[in-house]
Every structure is written in C-alpha cells, then in structure tokens.
Design a protein around this motif. Structure first.
Motif, short mmCIF file in Angstrom:
data_model
loop_
_atom_site.label_atom_id
_atom_site.label_comp_id
_atom_site.label_asym_id
_atom_site.label_seq_id
_atom_site.Cartn_x
_atom_site.Cartn_y
_atom_site.Cartn_z
N LYS A 62 -23.60 9.38 -13.97
CA LYS A 62 -23.21 7.97 -13.92
C LYS A 62 -23.51 7.40 -12.54
O LYS A 62 -24.02 6.28 -12.41
CB LYS A 62 -21.74 7.81 -14.26
CG LYS A 62 -21.31 6.36 -14.35
CD LYS A 62 -19.92 6.21 -14.91
CE LYS A 62 -19.59 4.75 -15.08
NZ LYS A 62 -18.35 4.55 -15.80
N ASN A 66 -26.07 4.24 -11.92
CA ASN A 66 -25.62 3.05 -11.18
C ASN A 66 -26.44 2.84 -9.91
O ASN A 66 -26.80 1.71 -9.57
CB ASN A 66 -24.13 3.16 -10.85
CG ASN A 66 -23.28 3.05 -12.08
OD1 ASN A 66 -23.69 2.54 -13.12
ND2 ASN A 66 -22.06 3.55 -11.99
N THR A 67 -26.73 3.91 -9.21
CA THR A 67 -27.51 3.81 -7.98
C THR A 67 -28.94 3.38 -8.29
O THR A 67 -29.50 2.52 -7.59
CB THR A 67 -27.49 5.15 -7.22
OG1 THR A 67 -26.13 5.50 -6.94
CG2 THR A 67 -28.27 5.06 -5.92
N VAL A 69 -30.04 1.62 -10.82
CA VAL A 69 -30.03 0.20 -11.21
C VAL A 69 -29.85 -0.66 -9.96
O VAL A 69 -30.54 -1.67 -9.78
CB VAL A 69 -28.92 -0.07 -12.25
CG1 VAL A 69 -28.73 -1.56 -12.46
CG2 VAL A 69 -29.28 0.61 -13.58
N SER A 70 -28.96 -0.26 -9.07
CA SER A 70 -28.72 -1.00 -7.83
C SER A 70 -29.97 -1.05 -6.96
O SER A 70 -30.34 -2.09 -6.43
CB SER A 70 -27.56 -0.35 -7.07
OG SER A 70 -27.40 -0.95 -5.82
N ARG A 112 -31.48 -0.59 -17.48
CA ARG A 112 -30.37 -0.19 -18.34
C ARG A 112 -30.89 0.45 -19.62
O ARG A 112 -30.36 1.46 -20.09
CB ARG A 112 -29.50 -1.42 -18.65
CG ARG A 112 -28.11 -1.11 -19.03
CD ARG A 112 -27.43 -0.40 -17.91
NE ARG A 112 -26.01 -0.70 -17.94
CZ ARG A 112 -25.17 -0.07 -17.18
NH1 ARG A 112 -25.58 0.83 -16.34
NH2 ARG A 112 -23.91 -0.35 -17.23
N LEU A 134 -22.53 5.16 -18.87
CA LEU A 134 -23.00 3.84 -18.46
C LEU A 134 -21.90 2.80 -18.39
O LEU A 134 -22.15 1.67 -17.96
CB LEU A 134 -24.10 3.37 -19.42
CG LEU A 134 -25.36 4.24 -19.44
CD1 LEU A 134 -26.32 3.76 -20.51
CD2 LEU A 134 -26.03 4.22 -18.08
#
Length: 165
Positions: A62, A66-67, A69-70, A112, A134
C-alpha cells in the motif's frame, strides 16, 4: 535490537516480490528500486506496529502504491519507452516474448488503474485484498480491473492478431 533484525529478515524475504511489483507499477528498474526503498523507509519508522499486523507485506504494498501515485502526480513527465537495457526484474514465470509490450501497455494506464491490475493479477491479491491495499471499495477494484483489462486488450490485441496471421 530484535526489531531491527526482524525488519532486516523481512526485507531479505520480501525484496524480490516487492521489487517485481514496483517494476510493474513504474516500468523502470531504477524507479522500482527507489519506490521499494521509499516504502521500506516508511515501514521501518513504524515497524513495531507494522510487524504485529496480519500482513506486513500488504502495508508495504500500500505504501508503494501510494508513493508511486504521488510521484507520478508530482512529475507529470511524458512516458519514456523501455530501452533494450531495461532488464526485467526476476520473473518466476520465465521469459515472455511480449514482456516489453505488456509493460508499455501497463505504463499507458492511469496510475490507479495500473495499481489495480498489478496487485490483482501480478501480485495475485484477491479483490478484497486489492481494495484494502488501495483504500477503495471492492466495486471500484472490479470496475478499474475491467476497464484496465479492456484497455490492455485494445493495445495488445492487434499485435496478437498479427502474430497469428
């Protein structure tokens, strides 16, 4: 000190799996290694709590998603095609002729949607596990997976038809 050793052993056991997932998320070995390192750094800071979870690797996954996508939001750089020198991360399923095409097609998807496909089909998580990783609903995973697979079929389908002709 025991926590440090436990974390070190966790990293040694999970490194290859995490790197393969990161490679599929980023499409670049260097970025994949950076992504795993960043996620493990975040995990290390909270290892006392994370190590008691049912699945610490799910926490790291996770953090990786997240990283990734960032990073993508921050960079907004156009995609760079894979180079011949971009060696794939260890693949337990053996060499695949269309690996570059699949990676390129994955890279063309929104972050995503790519994360859903990577976790669901490459990391072999269930729909519920993917949704948990997610932070979304199972329905969202199902719709993103369906749309993502349709897009991959649209991109990869014609090449398959040319091969069979």
């Amino acid at each position: 000190m025991a926590d440090e050793q436990q974390f070190r052993e966790f990293v040694e056991r999970q490194w290859a799996v995490l790197l393969r997932t990161a490679y599929l998320l980023t499409g670049d070995r260097g970025h994949a290694e950076d992504l795993v390192q960043a996620a493990l750094e975040k995990t290390h800071r909270k290892w006392g709590r994370v190590s008691r979870m049912d699945s610490p690797v799910a926490y790291v996954r996770k953090a990786m998603v997240n990283t990734a996508v960032s990073w993508r939001r921050r960079r907004r750089v156009s995609e760079v095609p894979l180079l011949a020198g971009d060696a794939p991360v260890g693949d337990p399923y053996g060499p695949l002729d269309q690996r570059r095409e699949v990676i390129a097609a994955l890279r063309s998807l929104p972050p995503r949607m790519r994360a859903v496909l990577v976790l669901r089909y490459f990391a072999d998580l269930s729909e519920a596990e993917t949704a948990a990783a997610l932070g979304c609903s199972v329905g969202s995973v199902k719709s993103q997976a369906s749309r993502g697979l349709d897009r991959l079929r649209a991109v990869l389908g014609p090449a398959k038809e040319r091969e069979n002709a």
